[in-house]
Design a protein around this motif. Sequence first.
Motif, mmCIF file in Angstrom:
data_model
loop_
_atom_site.group_PDB
_atom_site.id
_atom_site.type_symbol
_atom_site.label_atom_id
_atom_site.label_comp_id
_atom_site.label_asym_id
_atom_site.label_seq_id
_atom_site.Cartn_x
_atom_site.Cartn_y
_atom_site.Cartn_z
ATOM 1 N N LEU A 74 -12.293 -46.508 1.472
ATOM 2 C CA LEU A 74 -11.697 -47.791 1.099
ATOM 3 C C LEU A 74 -12.737 -48.733 0.509
ATOM 4 O O LEU A 74 -12.485 -49.427 -0.469
ATOM 5 C CB LEU A 74 -11.045 -48.447 2.321
ATOM 6 C CG LEU A 74 -10.274 -49.736 2.006
ATOM 7 C CD1 LEU A 74 -8.976 -49.408 1.296
ATOM 8 C CD2 LEU A 74 -9.977 -50.517 3.273
ATOM 9 N N ARG A 77 -13.398 -48.401 -3.058
ATOM 10 C CA ARG A 77 -12.369 -49.008 -3.924
ATOM 11 C C ARG A 77 -12.482 -50.526 -3.913
ATOM 12 O O ARG A 77 -12.193 -51.196 -4.890
ATOM 13 C CB ARG A 77 -10.981 -48.583 -3.458
ATOM 14 C CG ARG A 77 -10.763 -47.090 -3.567
ATOM 15 C CD ARG A 77 -9.522 -46.672 -2.830
ATOM 16 N NE ARG A 77 -8.299 -46.995 -3.562
ATOM 17 C CZ ARG A 77 -7.088 -46.902 -3.022
ATOM 18 N NH1 ARG A 77 -6.955 -46.519 -1.766
ATOM 19 N NH2 ARG A 77 -6.030 -47.202 -3.723
ATOM 20 N N MET A 78 -12.860 -51.069 -2.758
ATOM 21 C CA MET A 78 -13.013 -52.529 -2.680
ATOM 22 C C MET A 78 -14.140 -52.985 -3.586
ATOM 23 O O MET A 78 -14.042 -54.006 -4.251
ATOM 24 C CB MET A 78 -13.347 -52.947 -1.242
ATOM 25 C CG MET A 78 -12.155 -52.964 -0.326
ATOM 26 S SD MET A 78 -12.680 -52.956 1.395
ATOM 27 C CE MET A 78 -13.554 -54.496 1.507
ATOM 28 N N ARG A 81 -13.943 -53.096 -7.729
ATOM 29 C CA ARG A 81 -13.236 -54.171 -8.438
ATOM 30 C C ARG A 81 -14.068 -55.409 -8.671
ATOM 31 O O ARG A 81 -13.632 -56.335 -9.304
ATOM 32 C CB ARG A 81 -12.022 -54.593 -7.637
ATOM 33 C CG ARG A 81 -11.197 -53.407 -7.312
ATOM 34 C CD ARG A 81 -9.763 -53.761 -7.207
ATOM 35 N NE ARG A 81 -9.086 -52.481 -7.070
ATOM 36 C CZ ARG A 81 -7.868 -52.247 -7.478
ATOM 37 N NH1 ARG A 81 -7.191 -53.197 -8.027
ATOM 38 N NH2 ARG A 81 -7.333 -51.071 -7.338
ATOM 39 N N TYR A 82 -15.248 -55.454 -8.108
ATOM 40 C CA TYR A 82 -15.962 -56.722 -8.158
ATOM 41 C C TYR A 82 -17.222 -56.721 -9.004
ATOM 42 O O TYR A 82 -18.069 -57.554 -8.842
ATOM 43 C CB TYR A 82 -16.261 -57.190 -6.733
ATOM 44 C CG TYR A 82 -14.984 -57.573 -6.076
ATOM 45 C CD1 TYR A 82 -14.448 -58.841 -6.280
ATOM 46 C CD2 TYR A 82 -14.249 -56.658 -5.338
ATOM 47 C CE1 TYR A 82 -13.235 -59.188 -5.742
ATOM 48 C CE2 TYR A 82 -13.038 -56.996 -4.792
ATOM 49 C CZ TYR A 82 -12.529 -58.263 -4.992
ATOM 50 O OH TYR A 82 -11.327 -58.616 -4.461
ATOM 51 N N LEU B 56 -5.925 -51.835 1.261
ATOM 52 C CA LEU B 56 -6.619 -52.363 0.083
ATOM 53 C C LEU B 56 -5.835 -53.539 -0.504
ATOM 54 O O LEU B 56 -6.387 -54.567 -0.880
ATOM 55 C CB LEU B 56 -6.795 -51.270 -0.980
ATOM 56 C CG LEU B 56 -7.554 -51.696 -2.242
ATOM 57 C CD1 LEU B 56 -9.005 -52.020 -1.918
ATOM 58 C CD2 LEU B 56 -7.488 -50.621 -3.322
ATOM 59 N N TRP B 59 -6.441 -56.516 1.487
ATOM 60 C CA TRP B 59 -7.760 -57.089 1.166
ATOM 61 C C TRP B 59 -7.702 -57.881 -0.140
ATOM 62 O O TRP B 59 -8.233 -58.963 -0.252
ATOM 63 C CB TRP B 59 -8.801 -55.977 1.092
ATOM 64 C CG TRP B 59 -10.138 -56.459 0.608
ATOM 65 C CD1 TRP B 59 -10.708 -56.240 -0.618
ATOM 66 C CD2 TRP B 59 -11.080 -57.271 1.332
ATOM 67 N NE1 TRP B 59 -11.931 -56.849 -0.683
ATOM 68 C CE2 TRP B 59 -12.186 -57.497 0.484
ATOM 69 C CE3 TRP B 59 -11.080 -57.835 2.617
ATOM 70 C CZ2 TRP B 59 -13.283 -58.249 0.878
ATOM 71 C CZ3 TRP B 59 -12.184 -58.589 2.996
ATOM 72 C CH2 TRP B 59 -13.272 -58.789 2.134
ATOM 73 N N GLU B 60 -7.026 -57.313 -1.117
ATOM 74 C CA GLU B 60 -6.981 -57.985 -2.415
ATOM 75 C C GLU B 60 -6.173 -59.282 -2.377
ATOM 76 O O GLU B 60 -6.444 -60.220 -3.106
ATOM 77 C CB GLU B 60 -6.411 -57.040 -3.477
ATOM 78 C CG GLU B 60 -7.400 -55.982 -3.880
ATOM 79 C CD GLU B 60 -6.796 -54.909 -4.769
ATOM 80 O OE1 GLU B 60 -7.572 -54.112 -5.300
ATOM 81 O OE2 GLU B 60 -5.554 -54.860 -4.922
ATOM 82 N N ARG B 62 -5.781 -61.094 0.415
ATOM 83 C CA ARG B 62 -6.093 -61.646 1.743
ATOM 84 C C ARG B 62 -5.908 -63.157 1.813
ATOM 85 O O ARG B 62 -5.619 -63.693 2.873
ATOM 86 C CB ARG B 62 -7.525 -61.296 2.129
ATOM 87 C CG ARG B 62 -8.564 -61.860 1.167
ATOM 88 C CD ARG B 62 -9.935 -61.298 1.446
ATOM 89 N NE ARG B 62 -10.901 -61.734 0.449
ATOM 90 C CZ ARG B 62 -11.122 -61.113 -0.689
ATOM 91 N NH1 ARG B 62 -10.451 -60.015 -0.988
ATOM 92 N NH2 ARG B 62 -12.013 -61.566 -1.554
#
Lengths: 394, 178
Positions: A74, A77-78, A81-82, B56, B59-60, B62
């Motif tokens: 996870l 994937r987090m 995106r940044y 996810l 989280w996005e 949140r």
Amino acid sequence: MNMYTEDYNKQLISAIAACLAGVAEEEERMLVEQWKNRSGRNRRLWQRLSAGNAWKREVDELDRTAVEEGWQRLERRMTRRYTLWERVRPLAGYAAVMAGLAVGFVLLREFKNAGEALVAVEQKQPEATTGVQLILADGRVIPINELGDVQIQEEDGATIYKDSTYIDYSRNIVQEDTVEIFNEMRMLNGMAYTITLSDGTRVYMNAESRLRFPVKFLGSRRVVEFEGEAYFSVAKNEERPFVIKTGGVEVAVLGTEFNLRAYSNETEIVTTLVSGKVQVSDDQYCCALDPGEQAVYATQTKELSTRVVDVNLYTAWCRAEILFKDTRLEDIMKNLARWYGIEYFFLDETAAELEFGGCFERFDSIDPILDMIRRTELLNVVREGNKIYFSIKK
Amino acid sequence: MESESKRNKIILKIQLGNRKAFREFFNGYYPVLCSFALKYLHDRPSGEDVAQDVLLKYWENREQYSSLEEVKGFLYAAVRNRCINILKREQVGERYARFVQQNEPEWFEEEVLEHEVLLLLQQAIGTLPKQMKRIIEYSLSGKRNAEIAREMNIAEGTLHKLKKIAYQKLREVLKDRF
């Protein structure tokens, strides 16, 4: 489950768990009994969990989940995106889409080395209906925004005209000119308002400002007291200078347009001249400004200095715009707080130091502006009522 | 009540983008959501995928969630919707999907309740010291005190005391959870 209240649900979950683990108290046992008797489904669920401590096997099953592995998957994937590039691209795309939809709002976030990202959002009408008070000479407080178009009668017979966006003292005819009587305009937050004084001078007052002025100017000088921020459009009268007293400084003008910012909780009094001529002085120094120049008076050190500035930056607010250029977020928020009546908190100190630039239309709510800041993906922005919290995105 | 606000505090931290808090939350909810998805899908890898996607998504987004109740509501519902979509997509599962949809609403509530109970028990037992955990596990499996004492190599009197403390502790933790 929503047929029960949240509290009931929590109690029930807790009670069932306690019964299964064999540590329930009488009250909990009763709650579970009632629940079991409510339906066959409930009873079957209870049997399924309790028979031979089946719940324990299920819990062991949970324990066997590959949590660490799952987290790593996870987290990849987090993180993906940044990256900076991914941040900028969606913003640019958004701008392109919105540009086709009659846009009235632009935010520039100036990435230090990565060029600029442009964001646009549709425009809303600013709301200007809260928080102006007029205080008459006898102490009467008139809440301006609650009245429609009216005329107010002053002690000396002067008549004051107002409507929802301005108040006019220039239309009244007073017979006996003996003594000046003073009124005071107080702007609460979230409000801008125009007042026309008896000599025809227009003062467009920003939020949280205060102007004390005579209903009719009588002496050889036109004197008013001021605190806050306002754009002055002073009517020409070469024989009678117009003088603004504010926090130890006098601004004297003959006829001109300029912006004065003199909030008592700020450390500077800033006079920005748009056209004409003004003179700024305290008890020791005096300086004259030309258009495009600005006088800055430091209230603590009592130092007066002048500089050349982009006048637009300092007068944007009175065109119902909010304009910033390379401005620290904390300074931006200081301004917005006044306009929108909010409080703000920086959970990371560095968040206060981030610099943004942009031009906003004034909205009836701060949310669209917060959204803009969010979209830079640099900060977490959380709003709770009128409190706003900022933290750096990690 | 205190721990109630503690649980909501985690959500508030997550809301502000605190990864550590999200990790902690993940540790608790990932297994539960995997298990929950399994009730629909009967396929471990797809269940994990669904749990991953949903977490996810949380989280996005949140910033929209400020209480545990809201988050739970979102997570369970999102797992269910994804699972049903997967079932619908797969030709083989079509009949099963229809069955799930017909019986689903009550069934969903039941499963949520069950998983919340399991999560609570898992967390409560997880907070116990190792020795106490073993005692509880042994006694749950129906072993007698004498037997447990022998296996753990302690006096029966000691076991008696430890067992009492263990249950007391479990009781406290369970009570404290809500």
